[in-house]
Every structure is written in structure tokens, then in C-alpha cells.
Design a protein around this motif. Sequence first.
Motif, mmCIF file in Angstrom:
data_model
loop_
_atom_site.group_PDB
_atom_site.id
_atom_site.type_symbol
_atom_site.label_atom_id
_atom_site.label_comp_id
_atom_site.label_asym_id
_atom_site.label_seq_id
_atom_site.Cartn_x
_atom_site.Cartn_y
_atom_site.Cartn_z
ATOM 1 N N ALA A 150 0.829 -1.208 0.000
ATOM 2 C CA ALA A 150 0.000 0.000 0.000
ATOM 3 C C ALA A 150 0.864 1.259 0.000
ATOM 4 O O ALA A 150 0.564 2.241 -0.700
ATOM 5 C CB ALA A 150 -0.923 -0.004 1.219
ATOM 6 N N TRP A 151 1.964 1.245 0.776
ATOM 7 C CA TRP A 151 2.868 2.397 0.787
ATOM 8 C C TRP A 151 3.515 2.589 -0.575
ATOM 9 O O TRP A 151 3.703 3.720 -1.034
ATOM 10 C CB TRP A 151 3.951 2.199 1.855
ATOM 11 C CG TRP A 151 3.508 2.581 3.222
ATOM 12 C CD1 TRP A 151 3.151 1.761 4.245
ATOM 13 C CD2 TRP A 151 3.345 3.914 3.731
ATOM 14 N NE1 TRP A 151 2.777 2.469 5.341
ATOM 15 C CE2 TRP A 151 2.895 3.808 5.066
ATOM 16 C CE3 TRP A 151 3.532 5.181 3.186
ATOM 17 C CZ2 TRP A 151 2.631 4.910 5.851
ATOM 18 C CZ3 TRP A 151 3.277 6.289 3.980
ATOM 19 C CH2 TRP A 151 2.838 6.153 5.290
ATOM 20 N N LEU A 152 3.864 1.472 -1.239
ATOM 21 C CA LEU A 152 4.459 1.569 -2.574
ATOM 22 C C LEU A 152 3.469 2.164 -3.562
ATOM 23 O O LEU A 152 3.831 3.006 -4.392
ATOM 24 C CB LEU A 152 4.907 0.180 -3.040
ATOM 25 C CG LEU A 152 5.666 0.135 -4.378
ATOM 26 C CD1 LEU A 152 6.957 0.952 -4.286
ATOM 27 C CD2 LEU A 152 5.975 -1.305 -4.745
ATOM 28 N N LEU A 153 2.196 1.750 -3.448
ATOM 29 C CA LEU A 153 1.171 2.307 -4.330
ATOM 30 C C LEU A 153 0.979 3.798 -4.054
ATOM 31 O O LEU A 153 0.872 4.609 -4.992
ATOM 32 C CB LEU A 153 -0.145 1.555 -4.133
ATOM 33 C CG LEU A 153 -1.341 2.061 -4.948
ATOM 34 C CD1 LEU A 153 -1.047 1.968 -6.436
ATOM 35 C CD2 LEU A 153 -2.595 1.270 -4.591
ATOM 36 N N LEU A 154 0.947 4.170 -2.771
ATOM 37 C CA LEU A 154 0.806 5.588 -2.428
ATOM 38 C C LEU A 154 1.996 6.396 -2.930
ATOM 39 O O LEU A 154 1.833 7.522 -3.424
ATOM 40 C CB LEU A 154 0.663 5.740 -0.909
ATOM 41 C CG LEU A 154 -0.652 5.257 -0.294
ATOM 42 C CD1 LEU A 154 -0.609 5.393 1.225
ATOM 43 C CD2 LEU A 154 -1.832 6.045 -0.860
ATOM 44 N N ALA A 158 1.822 9.359 -5.536
ATOM 45 C CA ALA A 158 2.362 10.671 -5.185
ATOM 46 C C ALA A 158 3.361 11.150 -6.236
ATOM 47 O O ALA A 158 3.329 12.313 -6.662
ATOM 48 C CB ALA A 158 3.026 10.613 -3.808
ATOM 49 N N LEU A 159 4.252 10.246 -6.665
ATOM 50 C CA LEU A 159 5.223 10.628 -7.688
ATOM 51 C C LEU A 159 4.527 10.943 -9.012
ATOM 52 O O LEU A 159 4.895 11.909 -9.698
ATOM 53 C CB LEU A 159 6.248 9.503 -7.887
ATOM 54 C CG LEU A 159 7.224 9.274 -6.730
ATOM 55 C CD1 LEU A 159 8.106 8.071 -7.012
ATOM 56 C CD2 LEU A 159 8.076 10.516 -6.483
ATOM 57 N N ALA A 160 3.526 10.120 -9.362
ATOM 58 C CA ALA A 160 2.794 10.383 -10.600
ATOM 59 C C ALA A 160 2.086 11.729 -10.534
ATOM 60 O O ALA A 160 2.099 12.511 -11.496
ATOM 61 C CB ALA A 160 1.787 9.259 -10.858
ATOM 62 N N GLY A 161 1.470 12.019 -9.383
ATOM 63 C CA GLY A 161 0.817 13.317 -9.221
ATOM 64 C C GLY A 161 1.800 14.472 -9.275
ATOM 65 O O GLY A 161 1.519 15.511 -9.870
#
Length: 236
Positions: A150-154, A158-161
Motif C-alpha cells: 500500500a505504501w508503494l502504491l501511495l 504521489a510521484l505520478a501526481g
Amino acid sequence: TIGRAFFGPLSREWVAPLGYGVWDRHGALKLILGAGLPLSRPQAIWTDAPLPERAAFGLVRDDGYILLRSPVPAQSRLEDIYGKRASGAMAAFMLDQPHDTRGHLIGASRISGEETLFVYRRLASFPLTFYIANPTANILTGWWERIWPAWLLLLFLALAGYYAYRWTVSRQSAWERERALRIRLLEAANQELEDFAYTVAHDLKSPVRAIDGHAGIALASAEGGLSDALRHRLTQ
């Protein structure tokens, strides 16, 4: 009764003394049956218990003496575990809160020296408390193993945003620069058009005045000999 564990001189191993009172029908104690339980017996049964690495469980008396513990660390002496009153966080808490039947606490373990989570519950029929000791590092590791996807997805979101925001800002800046350039080019074209119109108007003034003057002279010189059509053209 369940006494403190001791090292049996005959069995040459640590033993837990057990006593069972026999009463007559009048309620008088007639005798006590005694037995010695080698601690290796329950430890052999508990060997296959599913425990995290460096975790342990066992039984501790109300006076802070450990009766059973599994597993026993290889670097520890049984005399230090069973022959001495426990001085860790669990034992200190039990001595301060003798009537607390269940709960949990975090403190240093006397045996491992690590910060440990202790979960305990007092047995209903025996003067013993069952406890499980699990180092907090194990808990954090287990928590991280469950939460890292979940942290990796977040982190990915975040990086994509962030990069989407940077791209939008850069494109907006490029659009603003292009818009400003277009405005400057349009203003320059309008200025050139105005200059051209002024030049054309200025250059045509003299010929038009000359034509107008010559037409006036011709009209005045031939005042009586002009046809109506020609007079109309000269006066336009």
C-alpha cells in the motif's frame, strides 16, 4: 500448590514441584500428594508452537519467578531463568499490579534485553500467569510486510501526481510564453499596418491635391464650354 522450579539432584534437570491436597468429608486436610514435573516435558510439547523469531511464551508465578519458558535461548543458563526472580518489565508490573488478570505492556526483557511487547492472562484455576513475549521489532517487521504494497502504491501515486503537476506547470508556462509571443507579433503587425496606412495616406495627399487643383483650374478655364457630363466629372 505450584512451587518454584529447582534443579533436581537425582534427575539432574530442572523440576517444577506440584502439590495436591486431599481432604476428608469433614473438610480436613489429610495429606498432600507431591510430584515433580521435569520442565523438559512441557517444553518438548511446546517445541512446535508457531512463534515469530525471538518470541517466547511461558508461565510465571505471582512472586515473579518463571515456572516455564519456551523456547529457552541457547546463550542463557537455566539457573538464571528459573533460579532467580525475574527482574524484567513483566515481573515488575505483576508485582505492582497483583490483581490485574489480563492486559499488555511494553518494556525491556530481562532475558533478551530487547524492547518487548508482553501480553498476559492469569489462569483461572492456578496461581500462574500465562504470557507471550514478542519483540517490538518483530511487530514492526510484520506490520511493514503487510503495509509496504500500500505504501508503494501511495508513493507511486504521489510521484505520478507530482510529475503530472510539474508537466502541467511547464506546459502552462510554455502556453503563456507562446501567448505572449503571439500578442507581441500581432501588436507588431498592427503597428506595421498603421505605419503603412499612414505612409500611404501621406504619400497620396500631394497627388490628390494636385489633381484637385488641376480639375479646378480646368473647370474655371472652360466654364462655358463644358458639357454637363464633363462638368459633373470635374466637380466630383
